[in-house]
Write an enzyme that holds these catalytic residues in place. Structure first.
Site, PDB file in Angstrom:
ATOM      1  N   GLU A 184      78.647 -19.338  57.632  1.00 14.73           N
ATOM      2  CA  GLU A 184      78.188 -18.087  58.244  1.00 14.73           C
ATOM      3  C   GLU A 184      78.580 -16.974  57.293  1.00 14.73           C
ATOM      4  O   GLU A 184      79.736 -16.554  57.259  1.00 14.73           O
ATOM      5  CB  GLU A 184      78.863 -17.895  59.616  1.00 14.73           C
ATOM      6  N   CYS A 236      78.894  -8.207  60.266  1.00  9.23           N
ATOM      7  CA  CYS A 236      78.028  -8.917  59.307  1.00  9.23           C
ATOM      8  C   CYS A 236      76.551  -8.633  59.524  1.00  9.23           C
ATOM      9  O   CYS A 236      75.768  -8.663  58.585  1.00  9.23           O
ATOM     10  CB  CYS A 236      78.290 -10.414  59.374  1.00  9.23           C
TER      11      CYS A 236
HETATM   12  P1  NAD Z   1      86.345 -13.707  53.041  1.00 11.26           P
HETATM   13  O1  NAD Z   1      85.297 -14.619  52.533  1.00 11.26           O
HETATM   14  O2  NAD Z   1      87.116 -12.916  52.074  1.00 11.26           O
HETATM   15  O3  NAD Z   1      87.428 -14.520  53.912  1.00 11.26           O
HETATM   16  C1  NAD Z   1      87.040 -15.360  54.978  1.00 11.26           C
HETATM   17  C2  NAD Z   1      88.080 -16.447  55.151  1.00 11.26           C
HETATM   18  O4  NAD Z   1      88.108 -17.225  53.961  1.00 11.26           O
HETATM   19  C3  NAD Z   1      89.491 -15.934  55.381  1.00 11.26           C
HETATM   20  O5  NAD Z   1      90.135 -16.741  56.335  1.00 11.26           O
HETATM   21  C4  NAD Z   1      90.142 -16.123  54.023  1.00 11.26           C
HETATM   22  O6  NAD Z   1      91.531 -16.353  54.063  1.00 11.26           O
HETATM   23  C5  NAD Z   1      89.438 -17.355  53.504  1.00 11.26           C
HETATM   24  N1  NAD Z   1      89.453 -17.439  52.033  1.00 11.26           N
HETATM   25  C6  NAD Z   1      89.637 -16.438  51.142  1.00 11.26           C
HETATM   26  N2  NAD Z   1      89.614 -16.932  49.879  1.00 11.26           N
HETATM   27  C7  NAD Z   1      89.416 -18.264  49.992  1.00 11.26           C
HETATM   28  C8  NAD Z   1      89.305 -19.322  49.047  1.00 11.26           C
HETATM   29  N3  NAD Z   1      89.406 -19.122  47.754  1.00 11.26           N
HETATM   30  N4  NAD Z   1      89.092 -20.574  49.521  1.00 11.26           N
HETATM   31  C9  NAD Z   1      88.968 -20.800  50.849  1.00 11.26           C
HETATM   32  N5  NAD Z   1      89.072 -19.832  51.781  1.00 11.26           N
HETATM   33  C10 NAD Z   1      89.304 -18.581  51.365  1.00 11.26           C
HETATM   34  O7  NAD Z   1      85.617 -12.776  54.118  1.00 11.26           O
HETATM   35  P2  NAD Z   1      86.241 -11.597  54.976  1.00 11.26           P
HETATM   36  O8  NAD Z   1      86.539 -10.470  54.061  1.00 11.26           O
HETATM   37  O9  NAD Z   1      87.325 -12.112  55.848  1.00 11.26           O
HETATM   38  O10 NAD Z   1      85.018 -11.230  55.929  1.00 11.26           O
HETATM   39  C11 NAD Z   1      83.977 -10.432  55.529  1.00 11.26           C
HETATM   40  C12 NAD Z   1      82.763 -11.228  55.131  1.00 11.26           C
HETATM   41  O11 NAD Z   1      82.423 -12.150  56.157  1.00 11.26           O
HETATM   42  C13 NAD Z   1      81.533 -10.348  54.988  1.00 11.26           C
HETATM   43  O12 NAD Z   1      80.791 -10.781  53.885  1.00 11.26           O
HETATM   44  C14 NAD Z   1      80.763 -10.593  56.275  1.00 11.26           C
HETATM   45  O13 NAD Z   1      79.379 -10.343  56.188  1.00 11.26           O
HETATM   46  C15 NAD Z   1      81.059 -12.036  56.521  1.00 11.26           C
HETATM   47  N6  NAD Z   1      80.902 -12.358  57.927  1.00 11.26           N
HETATM   48  C16 NAD Z   1      79.877 -13.161  58.299  1.00 11.26           C
HETATM   49  C17 NAD Z   1      79.691 -13.435  59.637  1.00 11.26           C
HETATM   50  C18 NAD Z   1      78.559 -14.297  60.110  1.00 11.26           C
HETATM   51  O14 NAD Z   1      78.580 -14.673  61.272  1.00 11.26           O
HETATM   52  N7  NAD Z   1      77.602 -14.643  59.285  1.00 11.26           N
HETATM   53  C19 NAD Z   1      80.559 -12.892  60.593  1.00 11.26           C
HETATM   54  C20 NAD Z   1      81.593 -12.085  60.156  1.00 11.26           C
HETATM   55  C21 NAD Z   1      81.766 -11.827  58.827  1.00 11.26           C
END
Ligand code: NAD
Length: 460
Positions: free
Chosen positions: A211, A245
């Site tokens: 997502e 998002c």
């Molecule tokens: P992010 O990708 O930075 O982090 C998401 C999760 O991934 C966190 O738990 C983080 O600790 C983990 N993570 C970070 N680095 C990682 C790595 N190298 N390997 C594995 N996991 C890792 O995203 P964010 O800043 O928490 O959220 C914002 C983003 O999420 C935006 O792009 C937003 O559009 C998206 N989002 C999408 C939806 C959807 O339903 N499509 C919903 C909410 C947010």
């Protein structure tokens, strides 16, 4: 490999092997317990969301807590039907036979969630995973610390360890977790990290839901009713400070109505959040200093039409409208994920087409128009995760609409029954008696092939 993670995951594997989660009554009881526990922790959840993101209790209830209640109730109402073995018609080649499809749990599932709706986005996938009979290891975001604590408290008091566990931490822990062999990975977050997750999942051929995010265009044609359009855009964009998002990332507005729309957008911002937004209790905060600095860097060289004030220490960023004159500017490069609304004007339809192609396969696409048949034709001609004619964001609120991205904005769908389906394998099997064994399928075929061909022709 981290030894403590290893023992948590071994415990989860043993829990699943114990077959305890196969009992439908057990799943129902756990969902009921979860609902009860969330209800008795409503105040704690609201406080955590306020501390992490400055969310008002009203916003927290509507966009996080109520959403979860609704998903649990849908699962409780539907589960007995969802788990049923379904009979399907057999065919002549198998005669006599009874043919079935039965949903079975996938096994041990890993969930990695983001910080923007940290409660809802952690619990909603878990509901379907539990309803389908899986175990869950949840790794919430390292940014929404207080909500992660409440999640840990609630989940550990409802579920046995092994059934559901929460592991807190950042990218290091997440990468360690990705090294294990999961039966399913459910990831919500950025495109960048989504690619890392997909690569790690490929090593074990683990099926994955991604997502993700992206830049969501919102088109306003010259027929749109300005007032209600502005109201719905302001709500969709500035709720949770633009950290949604599926918020409209930028507007593409017909030149003829651009000025009146901007005037009304400003009017609606002021009406909703008052002249002095920093004092408004209904307006949230940016998650971290790092994200604040990113947002500040986006507006530095832009033409600001409204807002633009910020306070890094307070993680406050005013609802801001900017006019885009150069599509190559930083603000148009990637997802804003904050309260900045760029406006691009168009005169000819071909300009809209070019812009949508440029930001192809967004998570959401919106169009405001009084010409609904044009709106439908428009939405049906572009690939995007989900969208709306004359509204923003609210397609997410109908559990009968599967939610998710396409292409760059992700893969897989969930919400309502779709979540249950995501976490199930729909296993087909056939059941035949031994007392009859038609000889037609067995060699030698020499003397029966012509007859067989006739039959096959008849039934195909
Ligand atoms: P992010 O990708 O930075 O982090 C998401 C999760 O991934 C966190 O738990 C983080 O600790 C983990 N993570 C970070 N680095 C990682 C790595 N190298 N390997 C594995 N996991 C890792 O995203 P964010 O800043 O928490 O959220 C914002 C983003 O999420 C935006 O792009 C937003 O559009 C998206 N989002 C999408 C939806 C959807 O339903 N499509 C919903 C909410 C947010």
């Amino acid at each position: 490999m981290d030894k403590s993670l290893e023992s948590i995951i071994d415990n989860q594997k043993n829990y699943f092997k114990s077959k305890k989660t196969l009992s439908i009554d057990f799943r129902i009881q756990k969902l009921k317990d979860l609902l009860k526990e969330i209800k008795s922790n409503e105040k704690e959840i609201e406080l955590a969301l306020f501390n992490d993101l400055g969310k008002s209790s009203g916003e927290s209830y509507l966009t996080e807590i109520h959403f979860v209640y609704s998903e649990i109730n849908i699962a409780l109402k539907g589960i007995k039907k969802w788990v049923k073995r379904k009979s399907v018609r057999s065919n002549l080649i198998n005669f006599p036979s009874s043919d079935y499809i039965i949903p079975e749990p996938l096994g041990n599932t890993l969930h990695i969630s983001p910080w923007n709706y940290p409660f809802q986005l952690s619990i909603a996938p878990l509901i379907g995973a539990i309803a389908a009979g899986n175990t869950v290891l949840l790794k919430p975001s390292e940014y929404s610390v207080q909500t992660s604590q409440v999640l840990t408290d609630i989940l550990s008091s409802v579920f046995d360890s092994g059934h559901v566990d929460v592991v807190v931490g950042g990218p290091k822990i997440a990468s360690d977790l990705l090294e294990f062999n999961w039966d399913y990975i459910f990831f919500t977050g950025s495109i960048e990290v989504g690619k890392i997750v997909a690569k790690a999942a490929a090593v074990n051929l683990t099926p994955t839901t991604l997502e993700l995010g992206g830049k969501n265009p919102c088109i306003i044609d010259e027929t749109a009713s300005i007032k209600v359009t502005a109201k719905r855009i302001v709500w969709g964009k500035f709720t949770n400070c633009g950290q949604t998002c599926i918020a409209p990332d930028f507007l593409i507005v017909n030149k003829k109505i651009k000025n009146s729309l901007i005037k009304e957008l400003i009017n609606q911002i002021t009406k909703t959040y008052s002249e002095d937004v920093i004092k408004c209790e209904e307006y949230g905060r940016i998650i971290s200093e790092k994200h604040m600095k990113y947002l500040v860097s986006l507006v530095q060289n832009e033409k600001i039409l409204h807002g633009g004030k910020f306070d890094i220490d307070n993680k406050f960023f005013e609802p801001t409208i900017v006019e885009i004159e150069n599509l190559d500017s930083k603000i148009m490069e990637s997802e804003i994920f904050g309260p900045i609304l760029p406006i691009i004007e168009y005169e000819e339809f071909s300009e809209i087409d070019e812009l949508i192609e440029r930001y192809s396969h967004p998570l959401a696409l919106y169009i405001f128009t009084n010409n609904t048949s044009f709106g439908k034709k428009f939405l049906e001609s572009y690939p995007f995760g989900g969208g709306a004619i004359n509204d923003t964001v609210l397609h997410i609120a109908n559990d009968r609409l599967p939610f998710g991205g396409v292409g760059q904005s992700g893969m897989g769908k969930y919400h309502g029954e779709s979540t249950f389906k995501t976490f199930s394998h729909f296993k087909p099997y056939i059941s035949k008696p031994l007392w009859i064994d038609p000889p037609l399928r067995y060699p030698p075929f020499k003397n029966k092939i012509n007859f067989l061909k006739k039959i096959l022709k008849l039934i195909s």
